[in-house]
Design a protein around this motif. Structure first.
Motif, PDB file in Angstrom:
ATOM      1  N   CYS A  40       0.767  -1.219  -0.037  1.00 37.57           N
ATOM      2  CA  CYS A  40      -0.112  -0.043   0.069  1.00 37.57           C
ATOM      3  C   CYS A  40       0.953   1.402   0.018  1.00 37.57           C
ATOM      4  O   CYS A  40       0.666   2.283  -0.643  1.00 37.57           O
ATOM      5  CB  CYS A  40      -0.843   0.055   1.268  1.00 37.57           C
ATOM      6  SG  CYS A  40      -2.178  -1.118   0.903  1.00 37.57           S
ATOM      7  N   LEU A  41       1.948   1.326   0.831  1.00 36.61           N
ATOM      8  CA  LEU A  41       2.840   2.514   0.772  1.00 36.61           C
ATOM      9  C   LEU A  41       3.540   2.580  -0.503  1.00 36.61           C
ATOM     10  O   LEU A  41       3.726   3.696  -1.046  1.00 36.61           O
ATOM     11  CB  LEU A  41       3.969   2.283   1.922  1.00 36.61           C
ATOM     12  CG  LEU A  41       3.266   2.267   3.392  1.00 36.61           C
ATOM     13  CD1 LEU A  41       4.602   2.189   4.563  1.00 36.61           C
ATOM     14  CD2 LEU A  41       2.733   3.832   3.500  1.00 36.61           C
ATOM     15  N   LEU A  42       3.958   1.561  -1.190  1.00 38.73           N
ATOM     16  CA  LEU A  42       4.417   1.682  -2.421  1.00 38.73           C
ATOM     17  C   LEU A  42       3.134   2.030  -3.553  1.00 38.73           C
ATOM     18  O   LEU A  42       3.766   2.961  -4.440  1.00 38.73           O
ATOM     19  CB  LEU A  42       4.854   0.151  -3.150  1.00 38.73           C
ATOM     20  CG  LEU A  42       6.200  -0.074  -2.489  1.00 38.73           C
ATOM     21  CD1 LEU A  42       6.578  -1.626  -2.854  1.00 38.73           C
ATOM     22  CD2 LEU A  42       7.489   0.658  -2.864  1.00 38.73           C
ATOM     23  N   GLY A  47       1.350   6.593  -6.922  1.00 43.68           N
ATOM     24  CA  GLY A  47       0.356   7.607  -7.075  1.00 43.68           C
ATOM     25  C   GLY A  47       0.809   9.059  -6.987  1.00 43.68           C
ATOM     26  O   GLY A  47       0.386   9.822  -7.809  1.00 43.68           O
ATOM     27  N   VAL A  48       1.582   9.263  -6.080  1.00 44.09           N
ATOM     28  CA  VAL A  48       1.933  10.463  -6.195  1.00 44.09           C
ATOM     29  C   VAL A  48       3.074  11.044  -7.070  1.00 44.09           C
ATOM     30  O   VAL A  48       3.081  12.075  -7.721  1.00 44.09           O
ATOM     31  CB  VAL A  48       3.002  10.871  -4.803  1.00 44.09           C
ATOM     32  CG1 VAL A  48       3.789  12.145  -4.701  1.00 44.09           C
ATOM     33  CG2 VAL A  48       1.929  10.514  -3.600  1.00 44.09           C
ATOM     34  N   LEU A  49       3.747   9.879  -7.562  1.00 42.43           N
ATOM     35  CA  LEU A  49       4.755  10.115  -8.925  1.00 42.43           C
ATOM     36  C   LEU A  49       4.207  10.288 -10.176  1.00 42.43           C
ATOM     37  O   LEU A  49       4.661  10.700 -11.121  1.00 42.43           O
ATOM     38  CB  LEU A  49       5.919   9.013  -8.674  1.00 42.43           C
ATOM     39  CG  LEU A  49       6.782   9.047  -7.696  1.00 42.43           C
ATOM     40  CD1 LEU A  49       7.869   7.765  -7.500  1.00 42.43           C
ATOM     41  CD2 LEU A  49       7.547  10.343  -7.654  1.00 42.43           C
ATOM     42  N   LEU A  50       2.859   9.660 -10.288  1.00 40.38           N
ATOM     43  CA  LEU A  50       2.060   9.758 -11.621  1.00 40.38           C
ATOM     44  C   LEU A  50       2.010  11.292 -11.886  1.00 40.38           C
ATOM     45  O   LEU A  50       1.892  11.991 -11.203  1.00 40.38           O
ATOM     46  CB  LEU A  50       0.820   8.943 -11.488  1.00 40.38           C
ATOM     47  CG  LEU A  50       1.100   7.319 -11.480  1.00 40.38           C
ATOM     48  CD1 LEU A  50      -0.217   6.798 -11.242  1.00 40.38           C
ATOM     49  CD2 LEU A  50       1.622   7.012 -12.701  1.00 40.38           C
ATOM     50  N   GLU A  51       2.058  11.282 -13.436  1.00 35.17           N
ATOM     51  CA  GLU A  51       1.441  12.839 -13.906  1.00 35.17           C
ATOM     52  C   GLU A  51       0.394  12.799 -14.652  1.00 35.17           C
ATOM     53  O   GLU A  51       0.512  11.954 -15.545  1.00 35.17           O
ATOM     54  CB  GLU A  51       2.606  13.306 -14.345  1.00 35.17           C
ATOM     55  CG  GLU A  51       3.991  13.574 -13.371  1.00 35.17           C
ATOM     56  CD  GLU A  51       5.045  14.533 -13.973  1.00 35.17           C
ATOM     57  OE1 GLU A  51       4.714  15.076 -15.088  1.00 35.17           O
ATOM     58  OE2 GLU A  51       5.975  14.461 -13.901  1.00 35.17           O
TER      59      GLU A  51
END
Length: 75
Positions: A40-42, A47-51
């Motif tokens: 889940c942390l990964l 999700g944060v790194l996606l653009e």
């Protein structure tokens, strides 16, 4: 940055997917929750790194992570 023609962001997504998948092979619910929490942390990191940032991935996996932690600490 790419490795084998796949971006590092996608590699994080694949690692998250594999970790969550492996968590369901655990016989112990305690181990399942620990490994699933890592997955889940990964996924949150992915999700944060996606653009653009993917809020559904972040929200869902943050909630699952919190549920896992709740049950791990409850025991």
């Amino acid at each position: 940055m790419e490795f084998l023609g796949i971006s590092y962001v996608e590699w994080i997504g694949y690692a998250a997917m594999a970790t969550v998948l492996i968590s369901f092979l655990m016989k112990s619910v305690h181990k399942l929750r620990i490994v699933n929490s890592l997955g889940c942390l990964l996924f949150v990191f992915y999700g944060v790194l996606l653009e653009p940032i993917s809020n559904p991935i972040i929200i869902t996996n943050t909630a699952i992570f919190c549920i896992n932690i709740y049950y791990l600490l409850k025991k």
